[in-house]
Design an enzyme around this catalytic site. Structure first.
Site, PDB file in Angstrom:
ATOM      1  N   ASP A  10       0.858  -1.182   0.000  1.00 18.47           N
ATOM      2  CA  ASP A  10       0.000   0.000   0.000  1.00 18.47           C
ATOM      3  C   ASP A  10       0.900   1.241   0.000  1.00 18.47           C
ATOM      4  O   ASP A  10       1.746   1.389   0.869  1.00 18.47           O
ATOM      5  CB  ASP A  10      -0.869  -0.048   1.265  1.00 18.47           C
ATOM      6  CG  ASP A  10      -1.842   1.102   1.328  1.00 18.47           C
ATOM      7  OD1 ASP A  10      -2.042   1.756   0.297  1.00 18.47           O
ATOM      8  OD2 ASP A  10      -2.389   1.348   2.417  1.00 18.47           O
ATOM      9  N   ASP A 112      -3.192   2.319  -6.026  1.00 17.39           N
ATOM     10  CA  ASP A 112      -2.032   2.334  -5.131  1.00 17.39           C
ATOM     11  C   ASP A 112      -1.940   1.114  -4.219  1.00 17.39           C
ATOM     12  O   ASP A 112      -1.254   1.150  -3.217  1.00 17.39           O
ATOM     13  CB  ASP A 112      -2.057   3.611  -4.279  1.00 17.39           C
ATOM     14  CG  ASP A 112      -3.207   3.610  -3.301  1.00 17.39           C
ATOM     15  OD1 ASP A 112      -4.242   3.029  -3.629  1.00 17.39           O
ATOM     16  OD2 ASP A 112      -3.080   4.190  -2.218  1.00 17.39           O
ATOM     17  N   GLU A 113      -2.655   0.060  -4.545  1.00 18.52           N
ATOM     18  CA  GLU A 113      -2.613  -1.129  -3.689  1.00 18.52           C
ATOM     19  C   GLU A 113      -2.428  -2.393  -4.517  1.00 18.52           C
ATOM     20  O   GLU A 113      -3.041  -2.539  -5.568  1.00 18.52           O
ATOM     21  CB  GLU A 113      -3.923  -1.265  -2.911  1.00 18.52           C
ATOM     22  CG  GLU A 113      -4.041  -0.329  -1.744  1.00 18.52           C
ATOM     23  CD  GLU A 113      -5.407  -0.462  -1.097  1.00 18.52           C
ATOM     24  OE1 GLU A 113      -5.735  -1.561  -0.627  1.00 18.52           O
ATOM     25  OE2 GLU A 113      -6.147   0.525  -1.097  1.00 18.52           O
TER      26      GLU A 113
END
Lengths: 417, 87
Positions: A10, A112-113
């Site tokens: 993350d 973003d993960e």
């Protein structure tokens, strides 16, 4: 099933870190991460909401989702930067490329993960915790931003672990650590517990994840239906969802919506806004080679009352004009003429567009289809706003609305692990 | 060296493998005149990928105002632009 090893990677305050490292690469001496700063809206017109904030900005109790105005009230010196989605996608791709070096099974969960299945990889790369430290440091050195990595035996626990303490950290929550690391947390921290569910749980005296885990599943099922059972399993750290290779979750429907900056009171404006939504929804349908046979319209009035209406159509279509006609009919039936602030258009019951039952009683849309195709090609080549309907001339309305980046795919968050 | 990150005009030669070698660059000075600086030697070359943006960094040596100085040039692959990064 044998023990799995899942990493959840993350990016810390993703949009902000990416902007900061991009600026520093271009010679900006200031690191946005070290001062109160935020990404969101347009600082010139002072419109919009906060999308991401720096850790110093967090100290001013600035929250993601609040308006720039209220954020400025809390911290007058807050530095606000407009979002740059092209940069974010570039960063996300670079991160994906780097992570692919560590496992063949990688799922991009959002921009973003990432979930990385490390099962079996320890034979090649060594201890999982040490490897994740290596990944974290490599990302920081090569790409210039920091990540949190959560390690566990399933996706849910890995995700919970990466949320523990930020930034630039590695955490584990293995099943034997659930009671010490996860159960003391407030119930809102659990994946899947949002504002609405948290209120229901708090009303029943469930304050921590531990409270939820020790609740009886039958009781939970009584007031939260099957979702209660899912949450109970989550609270106990049970989840068996696989790391999906290309994150392919079949699309069930697609829709776009827009919040209007003024109250819409006349029918022609409302219809124009529906048309601008039909344009983008139609484009998405055609891009993914789908036909729809269920169209729904939703609206929110100026008093935040929300209602919606849907209709099945007999001839599946992907035609902007047909979708718009049905949407206008729905609006007529739905709308009580109160001022509108938000309009949405959604299509579902998708089917493939290469085989369908024709109808004798519907209008032939062959010609319309060719126009749509031509318009799509022009927009793809010369930009989304290169051609638009003359109805929008001097209307002051956007000819296309809804969506983040209109034509390109942008990985979005999903509630499905 | 200090970071200055100024866009520059430059001449470079490229090898068959696609590696650029800066030869000289010119920069617009404060009194609006161009100043040309010859790169005598490239000390080392590295590649960075900050924020997913590929850039080549060259640490070079050359004569600036009669003094032998060390400076760093950057080449941004996505835009084909040269910058004077540090001097």
């Amino acid at each position: 099933m044998k023990n799995r090893l899942i990493f959840h990677i993350d990016v810390n305050s993703a949009y902000l870190s990416w902007e900061a490292s991009h600026r520093m690469q271009h010679g900006d001496p200031l690191d946005l991460r070290t001062v109160p700063s935020a990404i969101g809206g347009d600082p010139e017109t002072r419109h919009g909401i906060i999308l991401a904030k720096s850790i110093p900005a967090k100290k001013f109790k600035i929250q993601t989702g609040e308006t720039l105005f209220s954020a400025r009230n809390k911290c007058p010196d807050l530095l606000i930067v407009s979002p740059n989605y092209t940069l974010y996608r570039q960063c996300s791709m670079a991160l994906k490329e780097l992570l692919q070096e560590y496992s063949p099974l990688l799922q991009q969960y959002s921009v973003d993960e990432f979930f990385l299945d490390f099962t079996g990889m320890e034979k090649l790369l060594g201890d999982p915790v040490e490897t994740s430290y290596r990944i974290k440091d490599e990302v920081r050195e090569k790409l210039g931003f920091t990540v949190n990595i959560g390690i566990s035996s399933n996706k849910l626990l890995a995700k919970m672990a990466s949320e523990l303490q930020k930034p630039d950290r590695v955490h584990t929550i293995f099943p034997e650590e659930i009671s010490s690391k996860m159960w003391p947390l407030p119930v809102e921290e659990l994946f899947g517990v949002g504002r609405a569910t948290s209120r229901k749980l708090r009303d029943r005296g469930i304050r921590t994840i531990g409270d939820l885990a020790s609740e009886s599943p039958d009781d939970l099922k009584r007031y939260l239906k099957s979702y209660g059972l899912l949450l109970w399993n989550y609270a106990n750290g049970r989840d068996d969802s696989p790391v999906r290779h290309n994150d392919f979750i079949p699309v069930k429907g697609m829709g776009n919506s827009t919040t209007i900056s003024f109250d819409v009171e006349d029918k022609s404006t409302a219809q124009l806004i529906l048309l601008s939504l039909a344009e983008t929804v139609g484009m998405r349908l055609r891009q993914d080679a789908f036909y729809t046979s269920l169209i729904s319209v939703s609206l929110k009035t100026k008093d935040f009352l929300y209602y919606s209406h849907q209709r099945k159509i007999y001839l599946p279509t992907d035609c902007t004009s047909v979708i718009h006609q049905v949407a206008c009919k729905l609006l007529d039936e739905l709308w009580q003429n109160e001022p509108i602030r938000h309009l949405g258009l959604r299509v579902s019951e998708l089917s493939s567009n290469n085989l369908f039952q024709t109808s004798l009683f519907e209008k032939d849309t062959e010609k319309q289809k060719r126009i749509d195709q031509a318009v799509d090609t022009i927009r793809l080549k010369y930009g989304a706003h290169s051609v638009f309907r003359s109805a929008f001339l001097r209307s002051g309305l956007k000819p296309l609305s809804g969506g983040v980046i209109e034509t390109e795919e942008y990985p979005m968050m999903s509630s499905i692990l | 060296m200090k970071i200055c990150m100024q866009p520059i005009e430059s001449i470079a030669w490229f090898t068959k493998e696609g590696i650029p070698h800066p030869l000289r660059y010119r920069i617009l000075t404060e009194d609006k005149t161009y100043k040309t600086i010859k790169v005598n030697q490239v000390l080392f070359r590295t590649e960075e990928k900050i924020a997913g943006n590929r850039m080549l960094l060259f640490r070079c040596q050359g004569e600036v105002n009669g003094i032998l100085k060390i400076f760093e040039l950057k080449y941004e692959l996505s835009t084909c632009r040269w910058y004077l990064y540090k001097i």
